[in-house]
Design a protein around this motif. Structure first.
Motif, PDB file in Angstrom:
ATOM      1  N   ALA A 212       0.930  16.470   8.278  1.00 54.16           N
ATOM      2  CA  ALA A 212       2.112  15.942   7.170  1.00 54.16           C
ATOM      3  C   ALA A 212       1.809  15.036   6.577  1.00 54.16           C
ATOM      4  CB  ALA A 212       3.210  16.253   7.781  1.00 54.16           C
ATOM      5  N   ASP A 213       0.378  14.428   6.718  1.00 58.23           N
ATOM      6  CA  ASP A 213      -0.242  12.765   6.107  1.00 58.23           C
ATOM      7  C   ASP A 213       0.164  12.750   4.948  1.00 58.23           C
ATOM      8  OD1 ASP A 213      -2.828  12.647   6.154  1.00 58.23           O
ATOM      9  OD2 ASP A 213      -3.012  13.633   7.492  1.00 58.23           O
ATOM     10  N   PRO A 214      -0.048  12.161   4.198  1.00 60.62           N
ATOM     11  CA  PRO A 214      -0.199  11.932   3.063  1.00 60.62           C
ATOM     12  C   PRO A 214      -1.692  12.312   1.897  1.00 60.62           C
ATOM     13  CG  PRO A 214       0.799   9.570   3.024  1.00 60.62           C
ATOM     14  CD  PRO A 214       0.849  10.947   5.443  1.00 60.62           C
ATOM     15  N   ASP A 215      -2.571  12.584   2.768  1.00 53.87           N
ATOM     16  CA  ASP A 215      -3.577  12.336   2.414  1.00 53.87           C
ATOM     17  C   ASP A 215      -3.797  14.086   2.522  1.00 53.87           C
ATOM     18  OD1 ASP A 215      -5.088  10.221   2.197  1.00 53.87           O
ATOM     19  OD2 ASP A 215      -6.068   9.846   4.157  1.00 53.87           O
ATOM     20  N   VAL A 314       3.011  -2.371   6.527  1.00 54.00           N
ATOM     21  CA  VAL A 314       4.108  -1.511   6.394  1.00 54.00           C
ATOM     22  C   VAL A 314       3.685  -0.826   4.997  1.00 54.00           C
ATOM     23  CG1 VAL A 314       6.708  -1.675   5.826  1.00 54.00           C
ATOM     24  CG2 VAL A 314       6.021  -2.853   8.067  1.00 54.00           C
ATOM     25  N   GLY A 315       3.105  -1.587   4.123  1.00 52.45           N
ATOM     26  CA  GLY A 315       2.720  -0.935   2.427  1.00 52.45           C
ATOM     27  C   GLY A 315       2.195   0.501   3.249  1.00 52.45           C
ATOM     28  N   ASN A 316       1.718   0.691   4.158  1.00 52.46           N
ATOM     29  CA  ASN A 316       0.585   2.311   3.958  1.00 52.46           C
ATOM     30  C   ASN A 316       1.837   3.588   3.980  1.00 52.46           C
ATOM     31  OD1 ASN A 316       0.569   4.615   6.700  1.00 52.46           O
ATOM     32  ND2 ASN A 316      -1.465   4.239   6.008  1.00 52.46           N
ATOM     33  N   PRO A 317       1.366   4.301   2.942  1.00 53.02           N
ATOM     34  CA  PRO A 317       2.793   5.374   2.696  1.00 53.02           C
ATOM     35  C   PRO A 317       3.166   5.882   3.386  1.00 53.02           C
ATOM     36  CG  PRO A 317       0.457   5.168   1.038  1.00 53.02           C
ATOM     37  CD  PRO A 317       0.030   4.287   2.231  1.00 53.02           C
ATOM     38  N   SER A 318       2.633   6.332   4.551  1.00 56.11           N
ATOM     39  CA  SER A 318       2.618   7.079   5.879  1.00 56.11           C
ATOM     40  C   SER A 318       4.059   6.142   6.384  1.00 56.11           C
ATOM     41  CB  SER A 318       2.171   7.393   6.830  1.00 56.11           C
ATOM     42  OG  SER A 318       1.485   8.420   6.064  1.00 56.11           O
ATOM     43  N   VAL A 319       4.130   5.202   6.314  1.00 57.39           N
ATOM     44  CA  VAL A 319       5.109   3.430   5.985  1.00 57.39           C
ATOM     45  C   VAL A 319       6.278   4.285   5.965  1.00 57.39           C
ATOM     46  CG1 VAL A 319       5.733   1.453   7.639  1.00 57.39           C
ATOM     47  CG2 VAL A 319       3.317   2.676   8.150  1.00 57.39           C
ATOM     48  N   VAL A 320       5.735   3.995   4.343  1.00 56.53           N
ATOM     49  CA  VAL A 320       6.494   3.491   3.661  1.00 56.53           C
ATOM     50  C   VAL A 320       8.479   5.199   3.559  1.00 56.53           C
ATOM     51  CG1 VAL A 320       7.851   3.047   1.807  1.00 56.53           C
ATOM     52  CG2 VAL A 320       5.686   1.696   2.299  1.00 56.53           C
ATOM     53  N   ALA A 321       6.966   6.026   3.644  1.00 55.21           N
ATOM     54  CA  ALA A 321       7.673   7.238   3.483  1.00 55.21           C
ATOM     55  C   ALA A 321       8.745   7.921   4.303  1.00 55.21           C
ATOM     56  CB  ALA A 321       7.219   8.486   2.944  1.00 55.21           C
ATOM     57  N   THR A 322       8.124   7.391   6.142  1.00 55.80           N
ATOM     58  CA  THR A 322       9.103   7.290   7.288  1.00 55.80           C
ATOM     59  C   THR A 322      10.242   6.881   6.762  1.00 55.80           C
ATOM     60  OG1 THR A 322       6.791   8.264   8.094  1.00 55.80           O
ATOM     61  CG2 THR A 322       8.710   8.108   9.516  1.00 55.80           C
ATOM     62  N   ASN A 368       0.889  11.538  10.739  1.00 52.92           N
ATOM     63  CA  ASN A 368       2.059  12.907  10.032  1.00 52.92           C
ATOM     64  C   ASN A 368       3.569  12.234   9.749  1.00 52.92           C
ATOM     65  OD1 ASN A 368       3.971  14.696  10.756  1.00 52.92           O
ATOM     66  ND2 ASN A 368       1.486  15.788  11.571  1.00 52.92           N
ATOM     67  N   ILE A 369       4.372  12.367   8.824  1.00 51.95           N
ATOM     68  CA  ILE A 369       5.183  12.172   8.530  1.00 51.95           C
ATOM     69  C   ILE A 369       6.168  12.714   9.092  1.00 51.95           C
ATOM     70  CG2 ILE A 369       7.107  11.673   6.242  1.00 51.95           C
ATOM     71  CD1 ILE A 369       4.932  11.461   4.852  1.00 51.95           C
ATOM     72  N   VAL A 370       6.122  14.017   9.169  1.00 54.42           N
ATOM     73  CA  VAL A 370       7.189  14.222  10.302  1.00 54.42           C
ATOM     74  C   VAL A 370       7.532  13.840  11.347  1.00 54.42           C
ATOM     75  CG1 VAL A 370       7.712  17.453  11.571  1.00 54.42           C
ATOM     76  CG2 VAL A 370       6.534  16.653   8.781  1.00 54.42           C
TER      77      VAL A 370
END
Length: 482
Positions: A212-215, A314-322, A368-370
């Motif tokens: 469940a990572d952005p890629d 912090v700008g990493n998409p996974s970090v922001v989304a989480t 992995n966002i989950v």
């Protein structure tokens, strides 16, 4: 002493966008980078930090009203108000008894530890020294022991530097930041816990195979899985939770406008944030290359890591989304934990900076966002517990700093203050107690136990690897001699 305090206060008040270019330029010159390149590198880093601050500010301006609306919707009534990390920073800058000692001795200690090869991280993130100062200040407020507070404050610095060394390979691999480590005390202390919890999730069937990572999301869903769309969807979700009562309660146009603004703004944050970080890295690369060449020439075999603010990742998409998904989760946790006595903090101001606390929730699982949400939820439960625990101390420090406490509020704290895990752990054996409840006692025992086990699990393999490497080197030397 007044002159020293004034100089330190002047440096700290400049902020990272001014301090960092100066430090980068000086270091680049020391590492024999051409003056023109050194100047450009420093200015680029400063502009990168300004860009990051603008994006964080935009995120805060959007999430602030949304968080306030969600708090109102949930009708949360808790006794400790979250006034944000700036309250803790202001208290640190006002702690004149502690400030010069931690700031001066901390820098000297860092240099000494590099010379003695105990650490490879040179922490150039001067502005965030306020974190070590604040940690020592609330230990002083709790124990009234000046020497103890200085010693424990410096111990947190040493542990943070060592953790930065150990996690640097993961930072460089996952975020693509060569030669960089993250000695950011508020977040770094949670790294071992994040690693251990991720290992635990590896044992859960189904969850251990979930990608469940952005890629992966982008490959599966195409354009709908891009960070821009993920940010917009998350923004719409937060907007709906915040402004739904307005939409159905007679303020349809205003509610829809607020919802759409939140969605578009957070979509913009997901798109712009990584670009600002790339700009920052453009400025850091010359000094990283210069440091490697300099050390290879002067000290062969030595490695130097540049210690930076966690804001750079912090700008990493996974970090922001989480981090965004943790906003409503943190509010729900605050309510649920209030029934047990573990939490009395009303999350508010620091909800806008939850992506900072999400960094070590997602790194170990490669974005992995989950998993990030599950690990991050544990982090936030611990942060709420600590923030509640230190509320009397943070209120005392805020009073000393002449901070205007909102009317009708007797105690203040912050999620940022609650993230000071190391300072809190080191303080526990030396205090006489607080307003204990059964739930709080159980919560403290669980958090302390998990933290200690995580640190043991994290450090022991690293130490064994070092011993194995030393053993192998000894064998090679024996063979060479023979």
């Amino acid at each position: 002493m007044e002159a020293v305090l004034g100089f330190i206060d002047f440096i700290l008040n400049l902020g990272p966008s001014i301090i960092m270019p100066i430090i980068i330029f000086i270091m680049a010159v020391i590492f024999q980078v051409q003056i023109g390149k050194a100047l450009r590198a420093g200015l680029t880093v400063g502009i990168g930090f300004i860009g990051i601050d603008l994006v964080i500010g935009l995120m805060g301006e959007t999430l602030g009203p949304a968080a306030e609306a969600m708090v109102s919707n949930l009708n949360i009534n808790l006794t400790v108000l979250d006034t944000g990390w700036p309250t803790a920073a202001a208290a640190a800058f006002s702690a004149t008894t502690i400030l010069p000692w931690i700031f001066g001795l901390g820098i000297l200690l860092n240099i000494l530890l590099i010379i003695t090869k105990f650490t490879k991280t040179l922490n150039i993130d001067m502005w965030n020294y306020w974190q070590f100062i604040f940690g020592a200040a609330f230990i002083y407020a709790a124990t009234n022991n000046f020497i103890l507070s200085i010693i424990l404050g410096l111990v947190t610095l040493v542990i943070t530097l060592k953790l930065a060394d150990l996690t640097a390979p993961k930072v460089q691999e996952f975020f693509g930041l060569p030669g960089v480590s993250l000695p950011h005390m508020q977040t770094m202390a949670w790294a071992p816990i994040g690693m251990v919890l991720d290992k635990f999730l590896d044992k859960i069937p189904g969850l251990n195979k979930l990608k469940a990572d952005p890629d992966k999301i982008q490959k599966q869903y195409g354009i709908l899985g891009e960070p821009l769309f993920i940010g917009t969807v998350l923004g719409a979700l937060i907007g709906a939770l915040a402004y739904f009562p307005q939409i159905i309660g007679g303020e349809f146009e205003n509610g829809i406008s607020q919802l759409l603004t939140t969605a578009i703004t957070l979509g913009a944050v997901m798109l712009i944030f990584p670009r600002m970080v790339r700009l920052l890295m453009e400025g850091l690369l010359p000094i990283s290359d210069g440091a490697k060449k300099f050390l290879n020439k002067k000290l062969p075999g030595r490695e130097l890591l540049i210690g930076l603010d966690v804001a750079t990742v912090v700008g990493n998409p996974s970090v922001v989304a989480t981090g965004l998904l943790l906003v409503p989760i943190t509010l729900i946790l605050a309510v649920l934990l209030s029934f047990t006595g573990i939490n009395q903090l009303l999350p508010f101001t620091d909800l806008a900076v939850l992506p900072f606390f999400a960094v070590w929730a997602v790194v170990w699982s490669r974005g992995n966002i989950v998993r990030g949400i599950l690990i991050g939820s544990f982090f936030m439960a611990g942060i709420l517990l600590i923030a509640t625990f230190i509320a009397p101390l943070q209120t005392q420090l805020a009073d000393a700093a002449s901070f205007n406490i909102p009317e009708g509020t007797s105690l203040i704290s912050s999620l940022g203050g609650g993230s000071f895990l190391l300072s809190w752990l080191l303080m526990l054996p030396f205090i006489n107690g607080t307003e204990w409840t059964i739930g709080l006692i159980i919560g403290v025992i669980i958090l302390v136990a998990v933290t200690i086990l995580s640190y043991i699990y994290f450090f022991i393999p690293k130490l064994r690897q070092k011993e194995f490497k030393k053993g192998k080197d000894s064998e090679i030397q024996k063979e060479d001699i023979l």
